[in-house]
Design a protein around this motif. Structure first.
Motif, PDB file in Angstrom:
ATOM      1  N   THR A 142      14.258  98.119  43.546  1.00 16.27           N
ATOM      2  CA  THR A 142      15.346  97.547  44.339  1.00 16.27           C
ATOM      3  C   THR A 142      14.962  96.301  45.140  1.00 16.27           C
ATOM      4  O   THR A 142      15.734  95.348  45.222  1.00 16.27           O
ATOM      5  CB  THR A 142      15.902  98.592  45.322  1.00 16.27           C
ATOM      6  N   ARG A 443      24.664  97.949  45.049  1.00 17.03           N
ATOM      7  CA  ARG A 443      25.228  96.629  44.766  1.00 17.03           C
ATOM      8  C   ARG A 443      24.752  96.089  43.416  1.00 17.03           C
ATOM      9  O   ARG A 443      25.511  95.453  42.697  1.00 17.03           O
ATOM     10  CB  ARG A 443      24.842  95.645  45.877  1.00 17.03           C
ATOM     11  N   THR A 444      23.477  96.329  43.083  1.00 16.99           N
ATOM     12  CA  THR A 444      22.927  95.746  41.861  1.00 16.99           C
ATOM     13  C   THR A 444      23.212  96.592  40.623  1.00 16.99           C
ATOM     14  O   THR A 444      23.356  96.058  39.522  1.00 16.99           O
ATOM     15  CB  THR A 444      21.410  95.541  41.993  1.00 16.99           C
ATOM     16  N   GLN A 445      23.288  97.921  40.779  1.00 11.69           N
ATOM     17  CA  GLN A 445      23.533  98.800  39.628  1.00 11.69           C
ATOM     18  C   GLN A 445      24.545  99.883  40.013  1.00 11.69           C
ATOM     19  O   GLN A 445      24.199 101.063  40.098  1.00 11.69           O
ATOM     20  CB  GLN A 445      22.223  99.426  39.142  1.00 11.69           C
TER      21      GLN A 445
END
Length: 519
Positions: A142, A443-445
């Motif tokens: 992360t 947010r990213t995945q």
């Protein structure tokens, strides 16, 4: 002839060679510090497979040997309870009560609330990334390699120093049991950190050696032994609560906060390392059956059981003995039982139970440290030797021996209070990173499968970080000096070794020949 704009390699189904500028860009310091390990790679490695990006070196990734999934829900919960109950409760009152007085009960509540908020974040991260390495692996996925390496060093400090502190306490209760049962004690010179009267702590060294021997035999055997020891531990703490409450005097709770709110904060910061077991659960991610369900359940079960017992033991202990008597008291809980009953047998039974219990704590904490080193070795952050597994037992034997030597040295030669505070610093930093990681990963995945989601997102992770920062500010100045030394060591190791050997480090660019695009 290849179509216009397409190289010959592309017409044959091969990707074009990487451009030198792209490789150089990926080799900039900022890019290297921020490069993240894909979750798919982390999970693939749990089965002994390589799933690294193209261009990454392949060394050491295909041994065919990997950690075995042999741990169920009760065994995993036992790891969390075993590493948490007793990590501090058998001696933490003797170090925390002098800082806060009877208000140490509030210190336990503050520490428990902080741990509870973080436990929810751990549960989500563990269900999404069910691998070894705990918050080190979560940070790598992360926040990037630089942060992950720093967290890894904090975890090594957290686990190694914690195991050493626990081993020191084991020596105190062993002496108490020998005194009550047989009327003799281990020679004073061999039962404490070096000072004017002590040479080194021999019992602590013996404990670490026994634990490492059991871990080398295999994790399945280790967790079964731990589960039995956890049952013994819960039984003796319940015995302490029942007996201590018979000697409860409300006058021992006044004045409730003799050292002010600042003392409550200092005590809460010092005892927070007692909740290290929540992190220990997630270090077993690669050895758990049905990890997406089992990991979050075990974390929550551990938190509930531990919090109830911690607060009950603190209330019973403070109510049974004046807070001024705790300072410097060895094997304090056993001594309280002896004072209340006027007999030696309850204290002897408790001391024996503490010996067994503290063995299980040391077992789990050293186990956790070996798995973090295993993950860092597999990633190239540390020498690959740390990731080597025995074909017979499936355990990292050399890794475990190195951990045993380090923990044994700390336990034999460093005073208890210093060890406890250093552990709290590492624990709080790791917990903060996990809480931040939940936000980043959402947010990213956002579509990544999760067996559990933090309720009240994103407020709960942010409050968790705030509580951790509050407790960090309450640690002693010496703790920050020790942390600064650890950070300096981390910087030297990372830039001297890890950044060059990382398995995410791109391969050296190859020169492109003039006819590379020929059809």
């Amino acid at each position: 002839m290849a179509p216009r704009g397409m190289s010959g390699d592309q017409t044959l189904g091969h990707p074009p060679p990487p451009r030198r500028t792209a490789v150089l860009a990926s080799n900039t310091l900022g890019a290297r510090l921020l490069r993240r390990k894909p979750v798919s790679t982390l999970i693939a490695e749990t089965e002994g497979k390589d799933s690294l990006p193209a261009g990454a070196p392949e060394e050491g990734g295909r041994s065919g040997i990997h950690l075995r999934r042999s741990i169920g829900l009760w065994q995993l919960s036992s790891i969390g309870i075993g590493a948490t109950i007793g990590t501090g409760i058998f001696f933490v009152l003797n170090t925390a009560v002098p800082s806060a007085g009877p208000a140490v009960i509030l210190s336990f509540v503050i520490a428990a609330v902080t741990a509870g908020l973080t436990a929810l974040c751990y549960a989500e991260m563990a269900s999404a990334i069910p691998v070894s390495g705990s918050s080190y692996s979560y940070a790598y996925a992360t926040l990037g390699e630089g942060v992950a390496f720093g967290v890894g060093i904090c975890l090594l400090m957290e686990y190694g120093v914690s195991a050493s502190a626990i081993a020191v306490t084991w020596a105190e209760y062993l002496n108490k049991f020998f005194d009550l049962a047989f009327g003799f004690k281990i020679p004073e010179q061999l039962s404490g950190a070096p000072d004017s009267t002590h040479w080194f702590n021999l019992p602590a060294l013996l404990l670490v050696a026994m634990v490492c021997f059991l871990l080398i035999r295999g994790v399945s055997e280790s967790v079964k032994v731990n589960a039995v020891m956890v049952a013994i531990k819960i039984a003796i703490l319940l015995m302490f609560i029942c007996v201590a409450l018979t000697g409860f005097h409300s006058g021992n709770l006044t004045p409730f906060m003799p050292l002010g709110i600042g003392g409550v904060q200092v005590a809460a910061s010092s005892i927070f390392f007692s909740f290290i077991g929540l992190d220990a659960v997630s270090t077993a991610g690669e050895e758990v059956k049905n990890p997406r369900r089992t990991l979050p359940l075990a974390i929550i079960i551990s938190l509930v059981v531990v919090t109830l017992l911690y607060i009950l033991v603190a209330v019973a202990g403070i109510g049974a003995q004046s807070w001024t008597k705790f300072d410097g008291q060895e094997a304090g809980l056993a001594q309280i039982l002896q004072d209340i009953t006027g007999q030696s047998w309850p204290a002897m039974v408790f001391a024996f139970g503490a010996i067994v219990s503290i063995f299980s704590i040391t077992l789990v904490v050293i186990y956790g440290q070996t798995r973090i080193l295993y993950s860092m070795g597999r990633d190239g952050m540390l020498p690959r030797r740390f990731a080597e597994l025995s074909p017979r037992s499936g355990t990292p034997v050399w890794n475990t021996l190195v951990v045993g030597l380090g923990v044994g040295a700390l336990a034999a030669f460093i005073p208890l209070r210093v060890l406890a505070d250093i552990t709290s610093l590492g624990t709080l930093i790791a917990f903060s990173v996990v809480s931040i990681g939940v936000i980043v990963l959402r947010r990213t995945q956002p579509d990544l499968p999760r067996g559990f989601k933090v309720p009240g997102y994103p407020v709960v992770p942010l409050i968790s970080v705030g509580f951790c920062i509050y407790l960090i500010t309450g640690l002693h100045a010496d703790t920050f000096r020790a942390g600064a030394i650890a950070l300096a060591v981390a910087v030297v190791v990372y830039f001297g070794y890890s950044i060059k050997h990382s398995r995410l480090e791109p391969a050296e660019p190859q020169a492109v020949s003039s006819d590379s695009s020929a059809g």
